[in-house]
Scaffold this motif. Structure first.
Motif, PDB file in Angstrom:
ATOM      1  N   LYS A 156     -12.939 -33.983  21.869  1.00 53.13           N
ATOM      2  CA  LYS A 156     -11.818 -33.109  22.206  1.00 53.13           C
ATOM      3  C   LYS A 156     -10.966 -32.832  20.975  1.00 53.13           C
ATOM      4  N   MET A 157     -10.774 -33.869  20.150  1.00 56.66           N
ATOM      5  CA  MET A 157      -9.967 -33.709  18.943  1.00 56.66           C
ATOM      6  C   MET A 157     -10.681 -32.822  17.931  1.00 56.66           C
ATOM      7  N   SER A 158     -12.011 -32.964  17.802  1.00 57.83           N
ATOM      8  CA  SER A 158     -12.781 -32.141  16.865  1.00 57.83           C
ATOM      9  C   SER A 158     -12.662 -30.663  17.212  1.00 57.83           C
ATOM     10  N   LEU A 159     -12.800 -30.346  18.490  1.00 54.77           N
ATOM     11  CA  LEU A 159     -12.707 -28.958  18.931  1.00 54.77           C
ATOM     12  C   LEU A 159     -11.306 -28.398  18.674  1.00 54.77           C
ATOM     13  N   THR A 160     -10.276 -29.189  18.928  1.00 58.28           N
ATOM     14  CA  THR A 160      -8.897 -28.731  18.739  1.00 58.28           C
ATOM     15  C   THR A 160      -8.595 -28.489  17.261  1.00 58.28           C
ATOM     16  N   VAL A 161      -9.072 -29.381  16.397  1.00 63.50           N
ATOM     17  CA  VAL A 161      -8.881 -29.198  14.948  1.00 63.50           C
ATOM     18  C   VAL A 161      -9.601 -27.943  14.478  1.00 63.50           C
ATOM     19  N   PHE A 162     -10.814 -27.724  14.981  1.00 64.41           N
ATOM     20  CA  PHE A 162     -11.587 -26.542  14.604  1.00 64.41           C
ATOM     21  C   PHE A 162     -10.862 -25.258  15.011  1.00 64.41           C
ATOM     22  N   ILE A 163     -10.320 -25.230  16.224  1.00 62.47           N
ATOM     23  CA  ILE A 163      -9.589 -24.053  16.697  1.00 62.47           C
ATOM     24  C   ILE A 163      -8.342 -23.813  15.863  1.00 62.47           C
TER      25      ILE A 163
END
Length: 309
Positions: free
Chosen positions: A284-291
């Motif tokens: 979840k954190m990886s996706l949020t950082v990417f966005i």
């Protein structure tokens, strides 16, 4: 709008490095852990040492890392209290930790090189110490929900080579030591290498991003984007306004620009590392950082355009 597209043209090559990083992992099977170690144990200490050695120490310069460390700490604990009312699991801890800091290293330093004069670039790098110390002390406490003792947190900070590079640079600075002129161009190469590899590292971590519906938490993502891209710059702009008209602590346009750039960077990639280490929703954190990194491609030049208007 011409100014906006000019600023966008300056920042766009940095984001091409993210694409190169992703391609290097997918096609060349490059090891991102090795690149991360080069950044953490070689390049980051060297540029922090050089910046700390060359920066002209005075109240205003020392004030900046102190301000941002205290701001991140206070913001994190306030957000934790707020998010505890929304999530009853460790999601609240992760979100409070991650939104109280930013990618001042891998993205912030390249931005500083693009938009600031050389002396202010060193001040920006000096200020990045605030993020490093926050992420490895207060951030660990919050994300781990108290699983780390005070001694364990101190030991983690003491293992950071950047800390010793900072101390050595500070001592030599106070002694009046200067590096020979032949090393001046080498320091520029170091900053460039850090900028490119740091951005590539973001791309190299994309293979872990999954668009599974269980990881696409729109509430989590929305809060993160709002705090990072609205609350952060708004707070810094309020301080700049107060300092210009009432406080007069800094009274320097260049330092104000350092603070503003510090406030508009996306979420820090290190938050994914911490989330992975503690097994606190790393996907979840990886996706949020990417966005947040994608949004910042257009947000950063637009924010700088508005600030300079």
């Amino acid at each position: 709008m011409t100014v906006f597209f000019t600023l966008l043209g300056k920042i766009l090559p940095l984001y091409l490095s993210i694409v190169l990083g992703a391609l290097s992992t997918y096609f060349l099977k490059c090891d991102k852990e090795t690149v991360a170690k080069i950044l953490l144990f070689i390049l980051a200490p060297l540029i922090v040492f050089n910046a700390t050695l060359n920066v002209k120490l005075d109240f205003s310069v020392i004030f900046l890392p102190l301000f941002f460390f205290l701001f991140s700490t206070v913001l994190a604990f306030l957000l934790l209290l707020f998010f505890k009312k929304i999530w009853d699991d460790n999601t609240s801890n992760l979100l409070a930790f991650s939104t109280a800091t930013g990618n001042t290293g891998n993205i912030g330093i390249p931005l500083a090189i693009l938009f600031l004069e050389p002396k202010y670039v060193d001040i920006f790098i000096f200020t990045v110490l605030a993020s490093i110390l926050y992420q490895n002390s207060v951030g660990y406490y919050i994300t781990a929900k108290g699983n780390f003792t005070a001694m364990q947190s101190i030991k983690k900070v003491l293992k950071l080579p950047v800390l010793y590079a900072f101390i050595l640079g500070l001592v030599l600075n106070l002694w009046g030591f200067k590096l020979p002129e032949i090393f001046s161009s080498y320091s520029s190469y170091l900053k460039g290498a850090y900028a490119i590899l740091g951005m590539m590292l973001l791309g190299m971590g994309m293979e872990k991003i999954k668009l599974n519906s269980s990881f696409v938490d729109m509430k989590f993502i929305s809060y993160a984007m709002f705090i990072k891209f609205i609350i952060w710059p708004a707070t810094v702009l309020v301080f700049i306004f107060l300092d210009k008209h009432f406080l007069f602590y800094l009274n320097d346009k260049g330092l104000y620009m350092v603070m503003f750039l510090f406030s508009i960077v996306p979420l820090a990639g290190n938050t994914v590392t911490v989330a992975t280490l503690l097994n606190v929703k790393p996907e979840k954190m990886s996706l949020t950082v990417f966005i947040s990194s994608l949004i910042s491609l257009f947000y950063i030049p637009f924010a700088v355009f508005l600030y300079m208007s």
